[in-house]
Every structure is written in C-alpha cells, then in structure tokens.
Design a protein around this motif. Structure first.
Motif, short mmCIF file in Angstrom:
data_model
loop_
_atom_site.label_atom_id
_atom_site.label_comp_id
_atom_site.label_asym_id
_atom_site.label_seq_id
_atom_site.Cartn_x
_atom_site.Cartn_y
_atom_site.Cartn_z
N LEU A 9 9.06 -3.76 -27.13
CA LEU A 9 10.10 -3.41 -28.11
C LEU A 9 10.37 -1.92 -28.17
CD1 LEU A 9 8.76 -5.75 -30.94
CD2 LEU A 9 10.61 -6.23 -29.33
N GLU A 10 9.33 -1.13 -27.90
CA GLU A 10 9.50 0.34 -27.93
C GLU A 10 8.61 0.94 -26.86
OE1 GLU A 10 8.78 2.14 -31.81
OE2 GLU A 10 9.61 0.32 -32.72
N GLY A 11 8.93 2.16 -26.46
CA GLY A 11 8.13 2.85 -25.46
C GLY A 11 8.86 2.92 -24.14
N GLU A 12 8.31 3.72 -23.25
CA GLU A 12 8.92 3.91 -21.93
C GLU A 12 7.97 3.41 -20.85
OE1 GLU A 12 10.72 7.44 -19.12
OE2 GLU A 12 9.79 7.98 -21.02
N PRO A 13 8.09 2.15 -20.46
CA PRO A 13 7.15 1.60 -19.48
C PRO A 13 7.24 2.29 -18.12
CG PRO A 13 8.38 -0.15 -20.54
CD PRO A 13 9.05 1.14 -20.91
N ASP A 14 6.11 2.30 -17.45
CA ASP A 14 6.05 2.74 -16.06
C ASP A 14 5.81 1.45 -15.26
OD1 ASP A 14 5.45 3.78 -13.63
OD2 ASP A 14 3.64 4.86 -14.25
N HIS A 15 6.92 0.83 -14.85
CA HIS A 15 6.83 -0.50 -14.22
C HIS A 15 6.21 -0.40 -12.83
CE1 HIS A 15 9.09 -2.43 -17.41
NE2 HIS A 15 10.01 -1.49 -17.31
N VAL A 38 3.30 5.83 -26.98
CA VAL A 38 3.07 4.53 -27.63
C VAL A 38 3.96 3.47 -26.99
CG1 VAL A 38 3.19 3.25 -29.81
CG2 VAL A 38 2.57 5.67 -29.83
N LEU A 39 3.36 2.30 -26.78
CA LEU A 39 4.11 1.14 -26.28
C LEU A 39 3.97 0.04 -27.33
CD1 LEU A 39 5.50 -0.25 -23.75
CD2 LEU A 39 3.23 -1.09 -23.18
N VAL A 40 5.09 -0.54 -27.74
CA VAL A 40 5.04 -1.63 -28.72
C VAL A 40 5.37 -2.93 -28.02
CG1 VAL A 40 5.92 -2.49 -30.92
CG2 VAL A 40 5.74 -0.02 -30.54
N LEU A 41 4.43 -3.87 -28.09
CA LEU A 41 4.64 -5.18 -27.44
C LEU A 41 5.00 -6.21 -28.51
CD1 LEU A 41 1.53 -5.26 -25.06
CD2 LEU A 41 3.89 -4.61 -24.50
N ALA A 65 0.86 -1.19 0.00
CA ALA A 65 0.00 0.00 0.00
C ALA A 65 0.89 1.23 0.00
CB ALA A 65 -0.87 -0.02 1.25
N ALA A 66 0.47 2.27 -0.72
CA ALA A 66 1.23 3.52 -0.67
C ALA A 66 1.09 4.10 0.73
CB ALA A 66 0.68 4.50 -1.70
N PRO A 67 2.16 4.67 1.29
CA PRO A 67 2.04 5.26 2.61
C PRO A 67 0.94 6.32 2.62
CG PRO A 67 4.34 5.21 1.88
CD PRO A 67 3.49 4.78 0.73
N ALA A 68 0.25 6.42 3.75
CA ALA A 68 -0.87 7.36 3.85
C ALA A 68 -0.43 8.76 3.46
CB ALA A 68 -1.39 7.36 5.29
N GLY A 69 -1.24 9.42 2.66
CA GLY A 69 -0.98 10.80 2.31
C GLY A 69 -0.05 10.98 1.13
N THR A 70 0.49 9.86 0.58
CA THR A 70 1.40 10.02 -0.56
C THR A 70 0.61 9.91 -1.86
OG1 THR A 70 1.89 7.68 -0.63
CG2 THR A 70 3.38 9.05 0.64
N ALA A 71 1.15 10.54 -2.89
CA ALA A 71 0.48 10.50 -4.19
C ALA A 71 0.83 9.20 -4.90
CB ALA A 71 0.97 11.68 -5.03
N PRO A 72 -0.02 8.74 -5.82
CA PRO A 72 0.34 7.56 -6.58
C PRO A 72 1.63 7.79 -7.36
CG PRO A 72 -1.68 8.59 -7.45
CD PRO A 72 -1.29 9.32 -6.21
N ALA A 73 2.30 6.66 -7.74
CA ALA A 73 3.61 6.77 -8.40
C ALA A 73 3.54 7.69 -9.62
CB ALA A 73 4.05 5.37 -8.84
N SER A 74 2.51 7.60 -10.38
CA SER A 74 2.33 8.52 -11.49
C SER A 74 0.86 8.49 -11.86
CB SER A 74 3.20 8.12 -12.68
OG SER A 74 2.82 6.84 -13.12
N VAL A 75 0.44 9.55 -12.51
CA VAL A 75 -0.96 9.64 -12.89
C VAL A 75 -1.18 8.74 -14.11
CG1 VAL A 75 -2.74 11.21 -13.71
CG2 VAL A 75 -1.09 11.94 -11.97
N ASP A 76 -2.29 8.03 -14.15
CA ASP A 76 -2.56 7.15 -15.28
C ASP A 76 -3.02 7.97 -16.47
OD1 ASP A 76 -1.89 5.10 -13.68
OD2 ASP A 76 -3.93 4.38 -13.35
N ASP A 77 -2.23 7.95 -17.53
CA ASP A 77 -2.59 8.64 -18.76
C ASP A 77 -3.13 7.63 -19.77
OD1 ASP A 77 -2.01 11.25 -18.14
OD2 ASP A 77 0.12 10.97 -18.56
N THR A 78 -3.66 8.18 -20.83
CA THR A 78 -4.06 7.33 -21.96
C THR A 78 -2.86 7.16 -22.88
OG1 THR A 78 -6.33 8.11 -21.82
CG2 THR A 78 -5.62 7.26 -23.95
N PHE A 79 -2.68 5.97 -23.39
CA PHE A 79 -1.59 5.74 -24.35
C PHE A 79 -2.02 4.65 -25.34
CE2 PHE A 79 -0.30 1.83 -22.17
CZ PHE A 79 -0.69 2.07 -20.86
N GLU A 80 -1.26 4.57 -26.41
CA GLU A 80 -1.55 3.58 -27.46
C GLU A 80 -0.65 2.36 -27.25
OE1 GLU A 80 -3.74 3.90 -30.14
OE2 GLU A 80 -4.39 5.65 -29.02
#
Ligand code: FES
Length: 321
Positions: free
Chosen positions: A285-291, A316-319, A224-239
C-alpha cells in the motif's frame, strides 16, 4: 495467497530423452483435474519435503491428466534427482493446482517460441494450444544433441515444419543465431522463451529493441549477475508495517521480507523462494519496493511485491496484510 493442493496418482513415468523423463499424474478417483492453460506450472511436493515447480506440457484441453517432464540435474539442488529416483508409477503425491505466470498473449498475431533443453515443457503445451486453434507460430528448440531432445517425434507430428531444431553440441559459439532471428520486430509478434539462464540472457540482449511487453520469459532459476557487476542495490534495513494487523517489524540485510514476516508470527505461502514462481505475491500500500522477482510485469509491480526476494528502497513498506 493460499495455494490449493490436490493429491494425484503417478500413472506413468516415461523416458523421453537422455536424462529426461515425463511423469503423468491422474486423479486417484478418476475425476477431472482442474483446468489449466498453456504455460501453467504446478508445485510438486516431493518425498522428503522439497517442493519444486514443473511446467505442464500436455494439451491444455485434457482434463484427465497432467504431464510434467523433468531433467535429472545431477548438480542441482536435489529436486529433479528426487523425482527421478523416488517417484514411481502408483505413488500418491501432493501437487498444487496449476498456476500460470507465462500465458500466451490473447491478441498476438504471431507467436515465436524459443526453447532451450528442458525449457521445452511450457512451450510444448503452447504448441498443442496454438496448433489446436490454427494460430500462426514457430518453435525454435535448442539442445545439445538429438539424444537430449525430448518430445522430438511428438513435435514433428504435431507441428511439422513449424519446428526448427538446433543442436550446438555443447558449444555456445554454435548456438542459434538469436540476433538474426530477433533482428526484425514485426508488429503483433510475441516471443516466449524458456530455458537455461544463458539462453534467457541471450534472448534478452537480442530482443532489447523489442517492446518489452511482447517478450515473455519463464524462469527456472534466477539469472546470475554478469561477472564483475555489482548487485542491483545494496540491501538496507527497513521497516515493514502490516496494515490490517497493525504489526511492525524490521527487515535486516540478512533476511528476506518473507523470513522477517514469519519471525514476526505472520503467515505467507511460498514455494520457490527465489522470485520465479509467483506464490508469495503480496499487495503493498505504501513504500518504494525494490522489485527483484522474475514473474511480474511493470503494471503488476505497481500493486504487488514478491516478498521472498524483493526489498524496499524507502524506510517503510506497508503491506496489505
Ligand atoms: S515464493 Fe516463488 S516468487 Fe516468492
């Protein structure tokens, strides 16, 4: 990645401690089971359709059986309750072949095992293996009370003075002094931790000055994220583009890559769907994942993405699918 499954017979259910039972699985025909190494887990397909991951805790040299131990978590998602209520000796059930996301490091000079509660299960298999090869190891095993301590007698028999039990009575302020335990990093020592998220977080903090490649975790559930902390990153839309089929689809903030992939007619195995089991590893194969998984290390993240939880920072993420 398609995970092979097999049918096994439940040979025995054994009470191990308060709310903890072990389940022994054997081949219905008496054949040898696929081999496994210490730290491995299997997916258990429960009556009613749930699938849960449980670590194997018997000696990895055994080929005639698998043993898992399960804590009956009354406030859990129902998997452990179903194991305790519905799985009986004689039943036939489906499990996956063993997989290992939590192996012993082959070149470690010393192994420091830290277990919390039911997190003892993969570490018990490690104790069997380390003991068999005469390795240098210590086990610190934290539980609330002696009554809640599974495999106490077996551990005393196998590992003797290498086992250090610690009972906190349910009071975290009386927990094991991890800061003192992990204060000094000795070259060649590897730490392995499995237990409740509170213990895992505490080990992470206490071992922050250790080389991270020397500290290994097996997660039951996401931290669980510690109380009061923001999520690791905001979920955006991507292809997402599938390199082999040429398909393209959009992943919106309300969907995982896995869900969007399936909506687009794609096929991908999954199990935990929380980034803890390793089933959905997919080559990108391409893209910058947010693991956002709890299984892969930095090197593996250069090649694989866990599509059940991870996102993408680039448009864009290429799988490789
Ligand atoms: S399904 Fe378990 S890590 Fe993705």
């Amino acid at each position: 990645m398609t995970i092979p499954t097999l049918q096994v017979r439940v040979r025995q259910v054994t009470w191990e401690a308060e709310d903890i039972s072990s389940f022994e699985f054997v081949s219905p025909k008496g054949d040898e089971l696929p081999s496994f190494s210490a730290g491995s887990h299997v997916d258990v397909h429960l009556p009613g359709g749930m699938v849960r991951q449980y670590s194997l805790c018997n000696p990895p040299t055994e080929r005639h059986r698998y043993v898992v131990a399960v804590l009956n978590e009354k406030s859990g998602r129902g998997g452990s309750r179903s194991m305790h209520q519905n799985v009986r000796p004689g039943d036939l059930i489906t499990i996956s072949a063993p997989r290992n996301n939590f192996p012993l490091h082959p070149e470690a000079g010393r192994h420091l095992l830290i277990a919390g509660g039911i997190g003892i299960t993969p570490l018990l298999a490690m104790v069997h293996q380390l003991n068999a090869i005469g390795a240098n190891y210590e086990l610190y095993y934290c539980t609330r009370t002696p009554e809640k301590t599974a495999f106490r007698d077996a551990l005393a028999r196998i590992a003797g003075t290498r086992v250090h039990l610690h009972h906190d009575g349910g009071d975290p302020s009386r927990g094991l002094d991890l800061k003192a335990l992990l204060w000094t990093h000795e070259m060649g020592t590897h730490v392995y931790c499995c237990g409740p998220t509170g213990l895992m977080s505490a080990v992470k903090t206490a071992a922050a000055h250790w080389p991270q490649s020397n500290v290994h975790y097996e997660y039951f559930a996401p931290l669980a994220a510690p109380a009061g902390t923001a999520p690791a990153s905001v979920d955006d839309t991507f292809e997402v583009r599938l390199a082999k089929s040429g398909k393209t689809f959009t992943v919106t903030p309300d969907k995982s890559i896995l869900q969007a992939l399936r909506d687009a007619g794609g096929d991908q195995d999954s199990s935990c769907e929380s980034g803890t089991c390793g089933t959905c590893a997919t080559v990108y194969l391409e893209g910058e994942p947010d693991h956002r998984d709890y299984v892969l290390g930095d090197d593996e993240h250069k090649k694989f993405i866990m599509v059940c939880v991870s996102r993408c920072k680039s448009p864009v993420l290429v799988l490789d699918l």
